[in-house]
Motif scaffolding. Structure first.
Motif, PDB file in Angstrom:
ATOM      1  N   MET A  76       0.826  -1.203   0.000  1.00  0.00           N
ATOM      2  CA  MET A  76       0.000   0.000   0.000  1.00  0.00           C
ATOM      3  C   MET A  76       0.859   1.250   0.000  1.00  0.00           C
ATOM      4  O   MET A  76       0.526   2.253  -0.648  1.00  0.00           O
ATOM      5  N   ALA A  77       1.990   1.221   0.703  1.00  0.00           N
ATOM      6  CA  ALA A  77       2.873   2.390   0.739  1.00  0.00           C
ATOM      7  C   ALA A  77       3.463   2.696  -0.624  1.00  0.00           C
ATOM      8  O   ALA A  77       3.760   3.854  -0.939  1.00  0.00           O
ATOM      9  N   ALA A  78       3.652   1.657  -1.441  1.00  0.00           N
ATOM     10  CA  ALA A  78       4.242   1.849  -2.771  1.00  0.00           C
ATOM     11  C   ALA A  78       3.226   2.319  -3.806  1.00  0.00           C
ATOM     12  O   ALA A  78       3.599   2.661  -4.932  1.00  0.00           O
ATOM     13  N   ALA A  79       1.954   2.344  -3.452  1.00  0.00           N
ATOM     14  CA  ALA A  79       0.913   2.731  -4.413  1.00  0.00           C
ATOM     15  C   ALA A  79       1.017   4.214  -4.750  1.00  0.00           C
ATOM     16  O   ALA A  79       1.322   5.045  -3.893  1.00  0.00           O
ATOM     17  N   HIS A  80       0.744   4.538  -6.018  1.00  0.00           N
ATOM     18  CA  HIS A  80       0.821   5.923  -6.481  1.00  0.00           C
ATOM     19  C   HIS A  80      -0.550   6.545  -6.723  1.00  0.00           C
ATOM     20  O   HIS A  80      -0.636   7.711  -7.107  1.00  0.00           O
ATOM     21  N   SER A  81      -1.600   5.793  -6.513  1.00  0.00           N
ATOM     22  CA  SER A  81      -2.949   6.310  -6.740  1.00  0.00           C
ATOM     23  C   SER A  81      -3.914   5.556  -5.834  1.00  0.00           C
ATOM     24  O   SER A  81      -3.580   4.468  -5.332  1.00  0.00           O
ATOM     25  N   PRO A  82      -5.112   6.087  -5.603  1.00  0.00           N
ATOM     26  CA  PRO A  82      -6.085   5.363  -4.788  1.00  0.00           C
ATOM     27  C   PRO A  82      -6.376   3.974  -5.326  1.00  0.00           C
ATOM     28  O   PRO A  82      -6.466   3.010  -4.556  1.00  0.00           O
ATOM     29  N   ARG A  83      -6.515   3.830  -6.642  1.00  0.00           N
ATOM     30  CA  ARG A  83      -6.802   2.514  -7.212  1.00  0.00           C
ATOM     31  C   ARG A  83      -5.700   1.517  -6.906  1.00  0.00           C
ATOM     32  O   ARG A  83      -5.953   0.362  -6.545  1.00  0.00           O
ATOM     33  N   GLU A  84      -4.454   1.958  -7.057  1.00  0.00           N
ATOM     34  CA  GLU A  84      -3.335   1.071  -6.741  1.00  0.00           C
ATOM     35  C   GLU A  84      -3.356   0.688  -5.268  1.00  0.00           C
ATOM     36  O   GLU A  84      -3.047  -0.446  -4.902  1.00  0.00           O
ATOM     37  N   SER A  85      -3.727   1.625  -4.414  1.00  0.00           N
ATOM     38  CA  SER A  85      -3.797   1.357  -2.984  1.00  0.00           C
ATOM     39  C   SER A  85      -4.905   0.347  -2.677  1.00  0.00           C
ATOM     40  O   SER A  85      -4.714  -0.580  -1.876  1.00  0.00           O
ATOM     41  N   TRP A  86      -6.072   0.518  -3.299  1.00  0.00           N
ATOM     42  CA  TRP A  86      -7.181  -0.429  -3.094  1.00  0.00           C
ATOM     43  C   TRP A  86      -6.777  -1.837  -3.519  1.00  0.00           C
ATOM     44  O   TRP A  86      -7.021  -2.807  -2.810  1.00  0.00           O
ATOM     45  N   ARG A  87      -6.156  -1.912  -4.693  1.00  0.00           N
ATOM     46  CA  ARG A  87      -5.755  -3.223  -5.211  1.00  0.00           C
ATOM     47  C   ARG A  87      -4.710  -3.863  -4.307  1.00  0.00           C
ATOM     48  O   ARG A  87      -4.770  -5.063  -4.012  1.00  0.00           O
ATOM     49  N   ALA A  88      -3.740  -3.056  -3.846  1.00  0.00           N
ATOM     50  CA  ALA A  88      -2.695  -3.585  -2.968  1.00  0.00           C
ATOM     51  C   ALA A  88      -3.293  -4.090  -1.659  1.00  0.00           C
ATOM     52  O   ALA A  88      -2.859  -5.118  -1.123  1.00  0.00           O
ATOM     53  N   ALA A  89      -4.304  -3.387  -1.144  1.00  0.00           N
ATOM     54  CA  ALA A  89      -4.949  -3.810   0.103  1.00  0.00           C
ATOM     55  C   ALA A  89      -5.641  -5.151  -0.079  1.00  0.00           C
ATOM     56  O   ALA A  89      -5.465  -6.077   0.730  1.00  0.00           O
TER      57      ALA A  89
END
Length: 381
Positions: free
Chosen positions: A17-30
């Motif tokens: 999640m820390a490496a995500a660059h956008s909300p979508r990337e964060s959601w997917r990482a979670a």
């Protein structure tokens, strides 16, 4: 799963999640991190929309059913279909004292708390899954949404230890989402003009560089409108800066309205009384039409003296555009000519014949041509 493996899974989730660059990337990482940590076959992250009384799915990962998109546009579930959701809206879910997460099985009775939910069981059966664990995500003492992880039919059923671990994972996800929101807000502020709410010069620089690169690679049309709001100094000197700020805000609203005529256009305040509109793709004539409407509406403002507006588009006869700097110089030169002529309509670079005065002005080799009164990208005072 051993303690070391659980710890490694938590660390991997947090790092993803820390490496995500956008909300979508964060959601997917979670969702992906939780799915792997709990040895699931599928996972979803959903947000609780209180104002609409529904749970909206943000991301689906793993073995998705045909109707489950990775980032669904409209996968929502009304509250009355999942009455147990209301349970984690109560303070006891945020205060702790018992496992937040619970397990449902396709066999019927639930393993864990709060109990059997017919809709979840039906969904498990319909999609060939044997069980799921549901963990509320709590932020600021209130339910934000839920983390959902499922296993395929025939796989081991989640137990109470899995539910406890899912609660831990949900807390990590909550922290990651909060960090993502803070970063998004910081990015928004970094690229937004505080007074008008429009984009700022930094945002224009980034977008224009990208647009000109696309033009060079693909030939896409890039158009730029640069305008100066006339009469701002007079308003500031006679009526005060507070009134001047209102004029800037009002013109920003007019620019936003006219920018909406052009699909995907970026409207921005460059600083002071300088504004711009950047468009990528639409024909030059559409941008000129929007600029013409901008001039007309600006002239009708109660304060100020209208606007001086210049347009430069790669679709017009302006020569080769190899850099964002040159397109900006051309639009700025067109605006300068509009101001000099006191024109009530936009001046367009490259539309006055082979010896176009705007193009000549922009490309003038003298040390400080009028179009250079701004210091472009990276050298602005």
């Amino acid at each position: 799963m051993g303690e070391n493996r659980r710890l490694a899974a938590v660390v991997a989730l947090a790092q993803g999640m820390a490496a995500a660059h956008s909300p979508r990337e964060s959601w997917r990482a979670a969702a992906l991190g939780a799915c792997r940590a709990l040895a699931g076959s599928f996972a979803a992250l959903s947000v609780w929309e209180r104002d609409r009384g529904r749970l909206r799915v943000l991301a689906n990962v793993g073995d998705r059913a045909p109707e489950e998109a990775e980032f669904p546009e409209d996968e929502t579930y009304p509250v009355h279909q999942f009455p147990e959701i209301t349970e984690f809206l109560h303070e006891r879910w945020a205060a702790g004292g018992e496992p937040n997460a619970w397990v449902e099985t396709a066999g019927g009775p639930a393993a864990g708390h709060p109990g059997y939910c017919h809709q979840r069981v039906a969904a498990l059966r319909r999609r060939g899954r044997g069980c799921c664990v549901v963990a509320p995500i709590v932020q600021h003492g209130r339910a934000w949404g839920e983390l959902y992880v499922a296993r395929s039919a025939g796989a081991p059923v989640f137990d109470r230890a899995d539910a406890d671990f899912a609660t831990v994972l949900a807390a990590v996800v909550a922290a990651g989402l909060a960090q993502t929101e803070r970063l998004q807000e910081a990015r928004r502020l970094a690229f937004t003009d505080a007074l008008t709410g429009l984009a700022n010069r930094r945002a224009v620089d980034v977008r224009l560089d990208e647009a000109v690169d696309r033009h060079r690679r693909e030939g896409v049309v890039v158009s730029l409108v640069v305008c100066d709001l006339n009469g701002l100094k007079r308003v500031n000197d006679t009526l005060g800066h507070a009134v001047g700020d209102r004029l800037l805000e009002r013109f920003g609203s007019v620019l936003s309205l006219c920018g909406a005529m052009v699909p995907g256009a970026l409207v921005a305040r460059l600083g002071g009384d300088e504004f711009c509109l950047l468009a990528v793709g639409p024909p030059a004539d559409e941008i000129v039409k929007a600029a013409d409407e901008l001039c007309r509406r600006a002239a009708e403002l109660e304060l100020g003296d209208g606007v001086s507006c210049g347009v430069a588009s790669t679709e017009d006869a302006i020569g080769t555009v190899r850099s964002a700097r040159r397109l900006f110089r051309l639009a700025d030169a067109a605006q300068y000519r509009a101001k000099a002529l006191r024109a009530d309509r936009p001046v367009v670079a490259g539309r006055e014949g082979p010896d176009d005065p705007v193009v000549r002005l922009a490309d003038e080799p003298s040390p400080q041509p009028p179009a250079e009164r701004r210091r472009f990208r990276g050298r602005r005072p």
